[in-house]
Design a protein around this motif. Structure first.
Motif, PDB file in Angstrom:
ATOM      1  N   UNK A   1     112.071  46.364 142.271  1.00  0.00           N
ATOM      2  CA  UNK A   1     110.407  45.879 141.719  1.00  0.00           C
ATOM      3  C   UNK A   1     110.316  46.802 140.703  1.00  0.00           C
ATOM      4  N   UNK A   2     110.354  48.965 141.151  1.00  0.00           N
ATOM      5  CA  UNK A   2     110.247  49.602 140.741  1.00  0.00           C
ATOM      6  C   UNK A   2     110.989  50.263 139.068  1.00  0.00           C
ATOM      7  N   UNK A   3     112.514  49.535 138.838  1.00  0.00           N
ATOM      8  CA  UNK A   3     112.793  49.550 137.505  1.00  0.00           C
ATOM      9  C   UNK A   3     112.152  48.023 137.153  1.00  0.00           C
ATOM     10  N   UNK A   4     111.727  47.286 137.352  1.00  0.00           N
ATOM     11  CA  UNK A   4     111.123  46.209 136.808  1.00  0.00           C
ATOM     12  C   UNK A   4     109.788  46.706 135.852  1.00  0.00           C
ATOM     13  N   UNK A   5     108.353  47.392 136.937  1.00  0.00           N
ATOM     14  CA  UNK A   5     107.671  47.637 136.285  1.00  0.00           C
ATOM     15  C   UNK A   5     107.800  48.673 135.076  1.00  0.00           C
ATOM     16  N   UNK A   6     108.780  49.803 135.779  1.00  0.00           N
ATOM     17  CA  UNK A   6     109.520  50.654 134.217  1.00  0.00           C
ATOM     18  C   UNK A   6     109.742  49.490 132.245  1.00  0.00           C
ATOM     19  N   UNK A   7     110.081  48.704 133.251  1.00  0.00           N
ATOM     20  CA  UNK A   7     110.774  47.441 131.891  1.00  0.00           C
ATOM     21  C   UNK A   7     108.769  47.150 131.661  1.00  0.00           C
ATOM     22  N   UNK A   8     108.161  46.654 132.143  1.00  0.00           N
ATOM     23  CA  UNK A   8     107.421  45.968 131.124  1.00  0.00           C
ATOM     24  C   UNK A   8     106.176  47.130 131.055  1.00  0.00           C
ATOM     25  N   UNK A   9     106.699  48.089 131.540  1.00  0.00           N
ATOM     26  CA  UNK A   9     105.827  49.151 131.013  1.00  0.00           C
ATOM     27  C   UNK A   9     106.230  49.778 129.477  1.00  0.00           C
ATOM     28  N   UNK A  10     107.821  49.360 129.304  1.00  0.00           N
ATOM     29  CA  UNK A  10     107.925  49.185 128.129  1.00  0.00           C
ATOM     30  C   UNK A  10     107.754  49.057 127.404  1.00  0.00           C
ATOM     31  N   UNK A  11     107.508  47.408 127.790  1.00  0.00           N
ATOM     32  CA  UNK A  11     107.549  46.371 126.712  1.00  0.00           C
ATOM     33  C   UNK A  11     105.378  46.621 126.144  1.00  0.00           C
ATOM     34  N   UNK A  12     105.181  46.833 126.999  1.00  0.00           N
ATOM     35  CA  UNK A  12     103.437  47.069 126.844  1.00  0.00           C
ATOM     36  C   UNK A  12     103.280  48.206 125.626  1.00  0.00           C
ATOM     37  N   UNK A  13     103.425  49.268 126.138  1.00  0.00           N
ATOM     38  CA  UNK A  13     103.379  50.417 125.156  1.00  0.00           C
ATOM     39  C   UNK A  13     103.820  50.199 123.759  1.00  0.00           C
ATOM     40  N   UNK A  14     105.628  48.935 123.171  1.00  0.00           N
ATOM     41  CA  UNK A  14     105.742  48.211 122.094  1.00  0.00           C
ATOM     42  C   UNK A  14     104.325  47.462 121.691  1.00  0.00           C
ATOM     43  N   UNK A  15     103.830  46.602 122.463  1.00  0.00           N
ATOM     44  CA  UNK A  15     102.951  45.802 121.940  1.00  0.00           C
ATOM     45  C   UNK A  15     101.800  46.508 121.274  1.00  0.00           C
ATOM     46  N   UNK A  16     101.174  47.247 123.013  1.00  0.00           N
ATOM     47  CA  UNK A  16     100.128  48.431 122.314  1.00  0.00           C
ATOM     48  C   UNK A  16     100.320  48.982 120.298  1.00  0.00           C
ATOM     49  N   UNK A  17     100.898  49.613 120.592  1.00  0.00           N
ATOM     50  CA  UNK A  17     101.241  50.465 119.268  1.00  0.00           C
ATOM     51  C   UNK A  17     101.348  49.661 118.315  1.00  0.00           C
ATOM     52  N   UNK A  18     101.781  48.318 118.295  1.00  0.00           N
ATOM     53  CA  UNK A  18     101.942  47.603 116.987  1.00  0.00           C
ATOM     54  C   UNK A  18     100.658  47.067 116.826  1.00  0.00           C
ATOM     55  N   UNK A  19      99.970  46.688 117.845  1.00  0.00           N
ATOM     56  CA  UNK A  19      98.143  46.483 117.636  1.00  0.00           C
ATOM     57  C   UNK A  19      97.291  47.704 117.288  1.00  0.00           C
ATOM     58  N   UNK A  20      97.389  48.360 117.748  1.00  0.00           N
ATOM     59  CA  UNK A  20      96.576  49.561 117.508  1.00  0.00           C
ATOM     60  C   UNK A  20      96.983  50.516 116.267  1.00  0.00           C
ATOM     61  N   UNK A  21      97.722  50.877 116.142  1.00  0.00           N
ATOM     62  CA  UNK A  21      99.170  51.553 114.842  1.00  0.00           C
ATOM     63  C   UNK A  21      98.940  53.357 115.639  1.00  0.00           C
TER      64      UNK A  21
END
Length: 319
Positions: A145-165
């Protein structure tokens, strides 16, 4: 290199990598206002005895974050706060602390238009069967679950950057070791654990037969790469390693050499169903985009680390 920064926020800044990062930033940007947030669940104030900025106790996964920073407008946020104990099996706790905490940091970044550099992990790659350098775009296979949390963080970072620039850069740490990790106890690096055993005259204990290979990266290199990451040309994720896969037998041999010992390993069966047999970072991307090349191989890193632990060389962060 960024010549001047007015304000920097570091979460998890009293921890191992965070404290080394804070003290290095303090030297490189002496005019910057640096604020550290840490809940001190896996940190030690002794790591920050040489820090001249502000340190606040704060759980970034709660609304407390927004009250603590008040009107602080960071230009850059280095987000290292998280549960890093990979043996934690409480999935709700891990996801709340790591993922919800990151979402709060991104919300703060959106309000202040900050550049964000956050700690990802090589654990997202999972148990790699083929012995090849791991590229950032390879398939991910988090095994806990630690690795999974980091994997999801990577996904969230990508989505946030695409949304906000806004620029959000992940630094995917491999096996970091060095001064400032002693407070982690049994969760400190294997290099530190083996140092303690050999120092006490005990045979160093290794899983059979010590030929498991890891990409060990000295904390000074990890910090240099983390600081450089804020200059990334775009939102992305970088591997942070040495680029070499070295065996635990080699680690024992080097520790014996630098401690003047000759202790044979005590091999025993691995008790874990999941255990990474091999990790090696492909460092091509960060070298090409940012010009980063590690300064420490395993020989140089362990030699300096032992000298610090033995009190022969000064380091501002505790050993």
């Amino acid at each position: 290199m960024v010549e001047e920064i007015g304000s920097i926020l570091i979460t998890g800044g009293a921890g191992f990598i965070g404290s080394n990062l804070a003290l290095e930033l303090q030297e490189r940007y002496p005019k910057a206002k640096i604020m550290i947030l840490d809940d001190f669940s896996s940190a030690n104030f002794k790591n920050l005895k040489k820090f001249r900025g502000e340190v606040l106790a704060c759980d970034v996964s709660t609304d407390e974050l927004f009250f603590k920073v008040d009107d602080f407008q960071p230009e850059v946020i280095f987000h290292l706060a998280s549960i890093t104990d990979t043996t934690v099996t409480d999935q709700e706790l891990m996801m709340r602390k790591n993922v919800d905490g990151f979402k709060n940091i991104l919300e703060l970044a959106g309000e202040s238009e900050s550049v964000v550099v956050y700690a990802s992990s090589a654990s997202v790659y999972g148990n790699v069967k083929e012995h090849v350098p791991l590229k950032e775009d390879r398939e991910k296979s988090p095994e806990n679950v630690y690795a999974f949390s980091k994997y999801i963080m990577d996904n969230i970072a990508r989505d946030f950057s695409e949304k906000t620039g806004l620029k959000v850069v992940g630094v995917r740490y491999f096996n970091v070791y060095g001064p400032g990790e002693a407070h982690k106890g049994k969760f400190a690096s294997m290099i530190y654990q083996l140092y303690l055993q050999i120092k006490k005259g005990r045979r160093p204990r290794l899983f059979k037969w010590g030929e498991q290979r890891r990409d060990f990266v000295y904390v000074k290199d990890a910090v240099d790469a983390t600081i450089l990451a804020m200059e990334a040309p775009h939102s992305t994720v970088y591997n942070i390693g040495s680029g070499e896969a070295r065996s635990f037998n080699e680690v024992v041999s080097l520790l014996n050499r630098y401690l003047g010992k000759d202790l044979e390993p005590d091999y025993f069966d691995c008790p874990y169903d999941f255990y990474q047999e091999f990790t090696q970072a492909d460092m091509g991307k960060i070298k090409k985009e940012l010009g980063f090349v590690p300064k420490y191989n395993l020989e140089k890193g362990i030699k300096e680390y032992v000298e610090i632990l033995e009190g022969k060389v000064y380091h501002p962060v505790g050993g």
